[in-house]
Design a protein around this motif. Structure first.
Motif, mmCIF file in Angstrom:
data_model
loop_
_atom_site.group_PDB
_atom_site.id
_atom_site.type_symbol
_atom_site.label_atom_id
_atom_site.label_comp_id
_atom_site.label_asym_id
_atom_site.label_seq_id
_atom_site.Cartn_x
_atom_site.Cartn_y
_atom_site.Cartn_z
ATOM 1 N N VAL A 1 -12.638 17.134 2.852
ATOM 2 C CA VAL A 1 -11.733 15.993 2.737
ATOM 3 C C VAL A 1 -11.622 15.287 4.076
ATOM 4 O O VAL A 1 -11.839 15.889 5.143
ATOM 5 C CB VAL A 1 -10.320 16.420 2.265
ATOM 6 C CG1 VAL A 1 -10.387 17.038 0.871
ATOM 7 C CG2 VAL A 1 -9.647 17.358 3.257
ATOM 8 N N VAL A 2 -11.279 14.008 3.994
ATOM 9 C CA VAL A 2 -10.976 13.237 5.197
ATOM 10 C C VAL A 2 -9.853 12.267 4.844
ATOM 11 O O VAL A 2 -9.852 11.667 3.769
ATOM 12 C CB VAL A 2 -12.225 12.490 5.727
ATOM 13 C CG1 VAL A 2 -12.751 11.477 4.717
ATOM 14 C CG2 VAL A 2 -11.920 11.809 7.055
ATOM 15 N N ARG A 3 -8.920 12.129 5.763
ATOM 16 C CA ARG A 3 -7.792 11.224 5.497
ATOM 17 C C ARG A 3 -8.284 9.782 5.454
ATOM 18 O O ARG A 3 -9.018 9.336 6.338
ATOM 19 C CB ARG A 3 -6.729 11.376 6.589
ATOM 20 C CG ARG A 3 -5.499 10.531 6.341
ATOM 21 C CD ARG A 3 -4.518 10.652 7.493
ATOM 22 N NE ARG A 3 -3.754 11.895 7.469
ATOM 23 C CZ ARG A 3 -2.639 12.078 6.800
ATOM 24 N NH1 ARG A 3 -2.133 11.084 6.081
ATOM 25 N NH2 ARG A 3 -2.003 13.231 6.851
ATOM 26 N N ALA A 4 -7.866 9.057 4.422
ATOM 27 C CA ALA A 4 -8.284 7.666 4.259
ATOM 28 C C ALA A 4 -7.131 6.685 4.427
ATOM 29 O O ALA A 4 -7.368 5.479 4.575
ATOM 30 C CB ALA A 4 -8.935 7.481 2.894
ATOM 31 N N ARG A 5 -5.900 7.149 4.389
ATOM 32 C CA ARG A 5 -4.767 6.293 4.669
ATOM 33 C C ARG A 5 -3.639 7.156 5.206
ATOM 34 O O ARG A 5 -3.619 8.375 4.993
ATOM 35 C CB ARG A 5 -4.303 5.532 3.423
ATOM 36 C CG ARG A 5 -3.612 6.405 2.384
ATOM 37 C CD ARG A 5 -3.095 5.584 1.226
ATOM 38 N NE ARG A 5 -2.326 6.406 0.295
ATOM 39 C CZ ARG A 5 -1.759 5.950 -0.825
ATOM 40 N NH1 ARG A 5 -1.894 4.666 -1.148
ATOM 41 N NH2 ARG A 5 -1.087 6.758 -1.595
ATOM 42 N N VAL A 6 -2.734 6.518 5.926
ATOM 43 C CA VAL A 6 -1.607 7.226 6.518
ATOM 44 C C VAL A 6 -0.337 6.455 6.225
ATOM 45 O O VAL A 6 -0.332 5.208 6.238
ATOM 46 C CB VAL A 6 -1.817 7.426 8.035
ATOM 47 C CG1 VAL A 6 -1.922 6.089 8.760
ATOM 48 C CG2 VAL A 6 -0.704 8.273 8.643
ATOM 49 N N ALA A 7 0.710 7.183 5.935
ATOM 50 C CA ALA A 7 1.995 6.549 5.637
ATOM 51 C C ALA A 7 2.606 5.978 6.905
ATOM 52 O O ALA A 7 2.591 6.616 7.966
ATOM 53 C CB ALA A 7 2.937 7.560 4.997
ATOM 54 N N ILE A 8 3.108 4.772 6.804
ATOM 55 C CA ILE A 8 3.845 4.124 7.890
ATOM 56 C C ILE A 8 5.126 3.560 7.298
ATOM 57 O O ILE A 8 5.231 3.432 6.078
ATOM 58 C CB ILE A 8 3.009 3.012 8.553
ATOM 59 C CG1 ILE A 8 2.655 1.927 7.526
ATOM 60 C CG2 ILE A 8 1.776 3.584 9.220
ATOM 61 C CD1 ILE A 8 1.975 0.718 8.121
ATOM 62 N N PRO A 9 6.090 3.200 8.121
ATOM 63 C CA PRO A 9 7.327 2.621 7.569
ATOM 64 C C PRO A 9 7.016 1.434 6.684
ATOM 65 O O PRO A 9 6.345 0.491 7.097
ATOM 66 C CB PRO A 9 8.099 2.219 8.825
ATOM 67 C CG PRO A 9 7.616 3.161 9.876
ATOM 68 C CD PRO A 9 6.168 3.377 9.584
ATOM 69 N N GLY A 10 7.450 1.476 5.449
ATOM 70 C CA GLY A 10 7.256 0.371 4.527
ATOM 71 C C GLY A 10 5.995 0.425 3.715
ATOM 72 O O GLY A 10 5.770 -0.443 2.862
ATOM 73 N N GLY A 11 5.123 1.399 3.942
ATOM 74 C CA GLY A 11 3.900 1.454 3.151
ATOM 75 C C GLY A 11 2.847 2.374 3.727
ATOM 76 O O GLY A 11 3.169 3.474 4.157
ATOM 77 N N PHE A 12 1.586 1.893 3.748
ATOM 78 C CA PHE A 12 0.477 2.705 4.207
ATOM 79 C C PHE A 12 -0.441 1.871 5.081
ATOM 80 O O PHE A 12 -0.541 0.660 4.947
ATOM 81 C CB PHE A 12 -0.344 3.228 3.010
ATOM 82 C CG PHE A 12 0.394 4.198 2.140
ATOM 83 C CD1 PHE A 12 1.099 3.761 1.036
ATOM 84 C CD2 PHE A 12 0.372 5.544 2.435
ATOM 85 C CE1 PHE A 12 1.778 4.649 0.232
ATOM 86 C CE2 PHE A 12 1.041 6.450 1.631
ATOM 87 C CZ PHE A 12 1.749 6.000 0.523
ATOM 88 N N ARG A 13 -1.136 2.528 5.971
ATOM 89 C CA ARG A 13 -2.205 1.906 6.759
ATOM 90 C C ARG A 13 -3.507 2.602 6.389
ATOM 91 O O ARG A 13 -3.603 3.835 6.445
ATOM 92 C CB ARG A 13 -1.930 2.053 8.247
ATOM 93 C CG ARG A 13 -3.035 1.493 9.140
ATOM 94 C CD ARG A 13 -2.571 1.399 10.596
ATOM 95 N NE ARG A 13 -2.244 2.702 11.158
ATOM 96 C CZ ARG A 13 -3.109 3.486 11.778
ATOM 97 N NH1 ARG A 13 -4.386 3.131 11.885
ATOM 98 N NH2 ARG A 13 -2.722 4.644 12.286
ATOM 99 N N THR A 14 -4.490 1.804 5.994
ATOM 100 C CA THR A 14 -5.767 2.412 5.634
ATOM 101 C C THR A 14 -6.569 2.719 6.894
ATOM 102 O O THR A 14 -6.458 2.036 7.907
ATOM 103 C CB THR A 14 -6.577 1.495 4.713
ATOM 104 O OG1 THR A 14 -6.779 0.231 5.355
ATOM 105 C CG2 THR A 14 -5.863 1.282 3.391
ATOM 106 N N LEU A 15 -7.365 3.750 6.788
ATOM 107 C CA LEU A 15 -8.200 4.181 7.897
ATOM 108 C C LEU A 15 -9.665 3.904 7.578
ATOM 109 O O LEU A 15 -10.000 3.563 6.443
ATOM 110 C CB LEU A 15 -7.982 5.682 8.143
ATOM 111 C CG LEU A 15 -6.528 6.098 8.380
ATOM 112 C CD1 LEU A 15 -6.423 7.603 8.487
ATOM 113 C CD2 LEU A 15 -5.965 5.424 9.623
ATOM 114 N N ALA A 16 -10.526 4.074 8.549
ATOM 115 C CA ALA A 16 -11.942 3.746 8.371
ATOM 116 C C ALA A 16 -12.576 4.425 7.154
ATOM 117 O O ALA A 16 -13.351 3.794 6.439
ATOM 118 C CB ALA A 16 -12.710 4.103 9.641
ATOM 119 N N PRO A 17 -12.271 5.690 6.876
ATOM 120 C CA PRO A 17 -12.905 6.325 5.705
ATOM 121 C C PRO A 17 -12.556 5.670 4.380
ATOM 122 O O PRO A 17 -13.244 5.921 3.388
ATOM 123 C CB PRO A 17 -12.368 7.759 5.765
ATOM 124 C CG PRO A 17 -12.065 7.991 7.194
ATOM 125 C CD PRO A 17 -11.528 6.673 7.680
#
Length: 136
Positions: A98-114
């Protein structure tokens, strides 16, 4: 801590089937790309299949397309790989990753390169593997 535990490997005759399962824990499963790889003795690790976090699309290598099926149960945090019509050349240790593809931030999510594609060798966390042996 990310933990991945594969099971379901074994010895099967050519033409037979196996169902591999990967039990995942320690991370938000729905935020990750998920993949299966395999490695035969003397060979490089080979990407086999993956499921994209962004739209749940699934992908397969040409060598297994039409014979293998990846499935995910988000509620149970498990990933399965159904192996049908097995061939001796499918003999290998199979790993889920597995690899993280998004991370939770205040108000929603930030997508990552994967999050762009799950077809990659850049996976961060791996299980210990399960042996699949196909006899001719």
């Amino acid at each position: 801590e990310v933990q991945l535990v594969e099971s379901g490997g074994g010895l099967v005759q050519a033409g037979g089937s196996l169902r591999l399962t990967c039990a995942a824990s320690g991370f938000p499963f729905e935020d990750y790309n998920i993949a299966w790889f395999r490695q035969a003795p003397g060979n490089e690790r080979e990407w086999v299949s993956c499921r994209s976090r962004s739209d749940a699309s699934t992908y397969y290598s040409e060598s297994v397309k039409g014979r293998f099926t990846i499935s995910v149960d988000i509620d149970k945090n498990t990933v399965a790989l159904q192996l049908n019509n097995l061939k001796p050349e499918d003999t290998a240790v199979y790993y889920c990753a597995v690899v993280r593809a998004r991370v939770a931030i205040p108000g929603g999510f930030r997508t990552l390169a994967p999050d762009y594609t799950c077809i990659s060798y850049s996976y961060e966390n791996w299980g210990q593997g399960t042996q699949v042996t196909v006899s001719s």
